[in-house]
Enzyme design. Structure first.
Site, PDB file in Angstrom:
ATOM      1  N   ALA A  85     -38.190 -12.483   8.326  1.00  0.00           N
ATOM      2  CA  ALA A  85     -38.115 -11.169   8.969  1.00  0.00           C
ATOM      3  C   ALA A  85     -38.606 -11.290  10.403  1.00  0.00           C
ATOM      4  O   ALA A  85     -38.947 -12.378  10.875  1.00  0.00           O
ATOM      5  CB  ALA A  85     -38.943 -10.161   8.181  1.00  0.00           C
ATOM      6  N   SER A  86     -38.662 -10.165  11.091  1.00  0.00           N
ATOM      7  CA  SER A  86     -38.999 -10.185  12.511  1.00  0.00           C
ATOM      8  C   SER A  86     -40.433 -10.635  12.770  1.00  0.00           C
ATOM      9  O   SER A  86     -40.700 -11.325  13.756  1.00  0.00           O
ATOM     10  CB  SER A  86     -38.781  -8.794  13.118  1.00  0.00           C
ATOM     11  OG  SER A  86     -39.477  -7.820  12.360  1.00  0.00           O
ATOM     12  N   ASP A 102     -40.491   2.106   5.738  1.00  0.00           N
ATOM     13  CA  ASP A 102     -39.404   1.190   6.109  1.00  0.00           C
ATOM     14  C   ASP A 102     -38.541   0.867   4.890  1.00  0.00           C
ATOM     15  O   ASP A 102     -38.406  -0.292   4.510  1.00  0.00           O
ATOM     16  CB  ASP A 102     -40.020  -0.092   6.691  1.00  0.00           C
ATOM     17  CG  ASP A 102     -38.994  -0.954   7.419  1.00  0.00           C
ATOM     18  OD1 ASP A 102     -37.932  -0.417   7.790  1.00  0.00           O
ATOM     19  OD2 ASP A 102     -39.258  -2.150   7.613  1.00  0.00           O
ATOM     20  N   LYS A 120     -46.494 -14.322   2.193  1.00  0.00           N
ATOM     21  CA  LYS A 120     -45.939 -13.902   3.485  1.00  0.00           C
ATOM     22  C   LYS A 120     -46.818 -14.433   4.605  1.00  0.00           C
ATOM     23  O   LYS A 120     -48.044 -14.239   4.590  1.00  0.00           O
ATOM     24  CB  LYS A 120     -45.844 -12.376   3.562  1.00  0.00           C
ATOM     25  CG  LYS A 120     -45.167 -11.896   4.842  1.00  0.00           C
ATOM     26  CD  LYS A 120     -44.653 -10.472   4.729  1.00  0.00           C
ATOM     27  CE  LYS A 120     -45.729  -9.461   4.939  1.00  0.00           C
ATOM     28  NZ  LYS A 120     -45.179  -8.097   5.163  1.00  0.00           N
ATOM     29  N   GLY A 138     -42.575 -12.125  10.231  1.00  0.00           N
ATOM     30  CA  GLY A 138     -43.067 -13.195   9.361  1.00  0.00           C
ATOM     31  C   GLY A 138     -41.989 -13.690   8.428  1.00  0.00           C
ATOM     32  O   GLY A 138     -40.835 -13.272   8.511  1.00  0.00           O
ATOM     33  N   GLN A 139     -42.356 -14.604   7.525  1.00  0.00           N
ATOM     34  CA  GLN A 139     -41.411 -15.101   6.536  1.00  0.00           C
ATOM     35  C   GLN A 139     -42.130 -15.335   5.217  1.00  0.00           C
ATOM     36  O   GLN A 139     -43.357 -15.437   5.166  1.00  0.00           O
ATOM     37  CB  GLN A 139     -40.700 -16.356   7.020  1.00  0.00           C
ATOM     38  CG  GLN A 139     -41.570 -17.535   7.382  1.00  0.00           C
ATOM     39  CD  GLN A 139     -40.800 -18.550   8.231  1.00  0.00           C
ATOM     40  OE1 GLN A 139     -40.001 -18.192   9.087  1.00  0.00           O
ATOM     41  NE2 GLN A 139     -41.058 -19.832   7.987  1.00  0.00           N
ATOM     42  N   VAL A 140     -41.335 -15.407   4.140  1.00  0.00           N
ATOM     43  CA  VAL A 140     -41.893 -15.394   2.787  1.00  0.00           C
ATOM     44  C   VAL A 140     -41.533 -16.672   2.039  1.00  0.00           C
ATOM     45  O   VAL A 140     -40.387 -17.145   2.110  1.00  0.00           O
ATOM     46  CB  VAL A 140     -41.370 -14.163   2.001  1.00  0.00           C
ATOM     47  CG1 VAL A 140     -41.884 -14.174   0.565  1.00  0.00           C
ATOM     48  CG2 VAL A 140     -41.780 -12.870   2.703  1.00  0.00           C
TER      49      VAL A 140
END
Length: 435
Positions: free
Chosen positions: A168-169, A323, A188, A171-173
């Site tokens: 994602a904008s 969101d 995350k 962070g990442q998982v």
């Protein structure tokens, strides 16, 4: 609910602050009030190197947006209004925002949910920013994990994916298994160096917003810099993973015992400012209709569950997911709905909860004059607006939109069609859109 005791925070700001004035008028309560435009500008420009970096970033942003604007003007001058040209420009905008980085990607994600500002063909393209974001190097992600955990990740996780399962904008998982319990978790990790870049961009956004104030006051009823302030406050909250962990705890408390809603648990001991460890959700993306049906889930019942869970957040708890795009909503195979990504949540005041309840009752009773009053009470129409001449034309227009929608079955109902009809009212009447 779990939001108890948090409602007054953020509403204690001085009324002289224009953001606080707007909040007070609309009955809005921020979560923590971390954002202050003057403090932010001072922090970014404190050192000569900070000023240089801000200037270079400004050149990059202005040149990128300027080149895009010139391309669009060139299309207009040549009469290029064909569908293919519009689609190409929408794709070009999406690629530009992705290239400019996290804060611009986030802005694009916000615009993708605003049919009152962005035309539908652009919205379709911008929706890709909600999923299709480039990942950062895994070596950096694992280094952040080790720093946050205080030990190598392999000592905590018996297994962890080598590549991110989602990016994602901010962070990442990664998908992992806890060594202590065997439970599967989502890990995350925040993008390295993202915070300083976002702070610089918020200063630039506010500067650029100064040139748009007249337009946004005329069309949205709010000056652009206040919109940037609201955006900045939510963005800083999303950067605080410890705050997100607390949000998850609150949501779980609110929905405890609800047979239709699944809120993942969070391991706060393993989480930190730049890393979040929470329950892995094995669900079906809410827009994957075939996947939902093949899982044996009743689609209409799932839609009802989604509506009820949203209404409970708005009308009962006052704490709601800010969101809810398709990447953050999943269908569980037992028919429950589950939410992920709680970085962006918001609160609604007791007063506005009551007005929303009134609005639902007025809609069901087809009392369109009172519905128009609800718009004023919710801040869509300014309290200073002389509503009598507005009501003469606004009420019939509202009645037309609502009656056209009320007679439709669930299968035929299209929320975007309703909002697009309502958006026309935005430009016919002095309606402003609360942030």
């Amino acid at each position: 609910g779990g939001a108890g005791g948090r409602g007054s925070r953020g509403c204690a700001r001085a009324v002289a602050d224009p953001v606080a004035q707007l909040d007070e008028e609309r009955g809005f309560c921020g979560l923590n009030g971390r954002y202050n435009a003057d403090d932010l500008r001072a922090e970014v420009t404190r050192s000569p190197s900070g000023l240089v970096q801000l200037g270079l970033r400004g050149l990059e942003v202005v040149s990128g947006l300027g080149f895009y604007a010139l391309s669009c003007l060139g299309d207009s001058a040549s009469g290029g209004g064909e569908e293919r040209t519009v689609r190409a420009r929408a794709q070009q905008l999406r690629e530009l925002l992705a290239r400019l980085g996290p804060s611009f990607i986030k802005a694009g994600q916000v615009l993708a949910n605003r049919p009152d500002i962005v035309r539908s063909d652009y919205m379709v393209e911008l929706c890709e920013l909600q999923d299709n974001v480039p990942a950062f190097p895994n070596s950096e992600a694992f280094a952040i994990m080790e720093r946050e955990l205080g030990r190598p990740p392999r000592e905590v996780f018996s297994a962890i994916s080598e590549e991110p399962v989602a990016a994602a904008s901010l962070g990442q998982v990664y998908r992992a298994t806890l060594r202590s319990s065997g439970e599967e978790v989502a890990v995350k990790v925040q993008r390295p160096g993202v915070a300083p870049n976002i702070l610089r961009d918020l200063v630039l956004f506010r500067w650029l917003g100064g040139f748009l104030n007249a337009y946004t006051i005329r069309n949205l009823g709010c000056n652009a810099q206040l919109i940037v302030d609201e955006f900045g406050e939510k963005l800083l909250e999303e950067l605080d993973y410890e705050q997100e962990a607390r949000n998850i705890v609150d949501f779980r408390a609110n929905f405890e015992g609800d047979p239709y809603v699944k809120i993942p648990w969070v391991n706060q001991e393993l989480s930190g400012p730049q890393m979040l460890v929470m329950e892995w959700i094995d669900g079906v993306r809410c827009t994957d209709l075939d996947g939902i049906r093949s899982s044996g889930i009743d689609v209409e019942e799932f839609m009802r569950v989604g509506v009820v869970s949203a209404l409970r957040q708005l009308l009962e708890f006052g704490l709601f997911h800010g969101d809810p795009h398709p990447g953050n909503l999943f269908a569980m195979r037992d028919g429950r709905i589950t939410y992920v990504d709680f970085g962006n949540v918001a609160q609604i005041s007791q007063r506005n909860k009551q007005v929303l309840v009134d609005a639902v009752i007025h809609a069901v009773n087809e009392d369109y004059e009172e519905m128009a009053g609800d718009f004023t009470r919710l801040g869509f129409l300014s309290a200073e607006t002389d509503t009598e001449p507005v009501k003469e034309t606004f009420v019939p227009a509202l009645e037309t939109i609502w009656k056209d929608s009320m007679g439709q079955s669930m299968a035929d109902f299209n929320f975007r069609t309703v909002t697009s009809k309502f958006n026309k009212l935005v430009y016919q009447f002095p309606i402003r859109i609360p942030e």
